[in-house]
Design a protein around this motif. Sequence first.
Motif, short mmCIF file in Angstrom:
data_model
loop_
_atom_site.label_atom_id
_atom_site.label_comp_id
_atom_site.label_asym_id
_atom_site.label_seq_id
_atom_site.Cartn_x
_atom_site.Cartn_y
_atom_site.Cartn_z
N ARG A 1 -7.29 6.64 -1.88
CA ARG A 1 -8.41 5.72 -1.66
C ARG A 1 -9.54 6.00 -2.64
O ARG A 1 -10.14 5.08 -3.20
CB ARG A 1 -8.95 5.82 -0.22
N ILE B 1 -13.38 -5.90 1.48
CA ILE B 1 -12.91 -4.61 1.96
C ILE B 1 -14.13 -3.81 2.39
O ILE B 1 -15.15 -3.77 1.69
CB ILE B 1 -12.14 -3.85 0.87
N TRP C 1 -6.28 -5.73 -1.23
CA TRP C 1 -6.32 -5.02 0.05
C TRP C 1 -5.00 -4.30 0.30
O TRP C 1 -4.99 -3.13 0.69
CB TRP C 1 -6.63 -5.99 1.19
N VAL D 1 -8.40 6.55 8.56
CA VAL D 1 -7.65 6.86 7.35
C VAL D 1 -7.64 8.36 7.15
O VAL D 1 -8.65 9.03 7.36
CB VAL D 1 -8.30 6.18 6.12
N GLU E 1 -11.27 2.21 7.24
CA GLU E 1 -11.24 1.04 6.37
C GLU E 1 -11.04 -0.21 7.21
O GLU E 1 -10.49 -0.14 8.32
CB GLU E 1 -10.14 1.17 5.32
N SER F 1 -4.75 -0.27 0.71
CA SER F 1 -4.41 0.30 2.01
C SER F 1 -2.96 0.80 2.12
O SER F 1 -2.55 1.28 3.18
CB SER F 1 -4.68 -0.73 3.11
N TYR G 1 -10.73 -4.86 6.68
CA TYR G 1 -10.62 -5.97 5.75
C TYR G 1 -10.92 -7.27 6.47
O TYR G 1 -10.46 -7.50 7.60
CB TYR G 1 -9.21 -6.04 5.16
#
Length: 73
Positions: free
Chosen positions: A56, A26, A46, A9, A17, A50, A19
């Motif tokens: 974030r 998460i 999520w 990210v 990140e 994202s 999921y």
Amino acid sequence: MIELLWRDVSSSRIVAEAYDPETETIYVRFPSGVEWRYEGCPPDIWEAFSRDGQSRGAFIHEVLNYKSHGRHG
């Protein structure tokens, strides 16, 4: 234990990140290498977290910190 698919990210707050839709969790990795999990996050949370352009850090502060969370790993 499920193998998480981490994605990098471009964020000042986190570096990766992931999921797990099965557990609706998460996962985030911070620049220090520490990983945290945030539970009780259905797919819509999520997707919001994202989404391109989403801050974030702000999302963690405003939404995820109110979920059950803790250090992962």
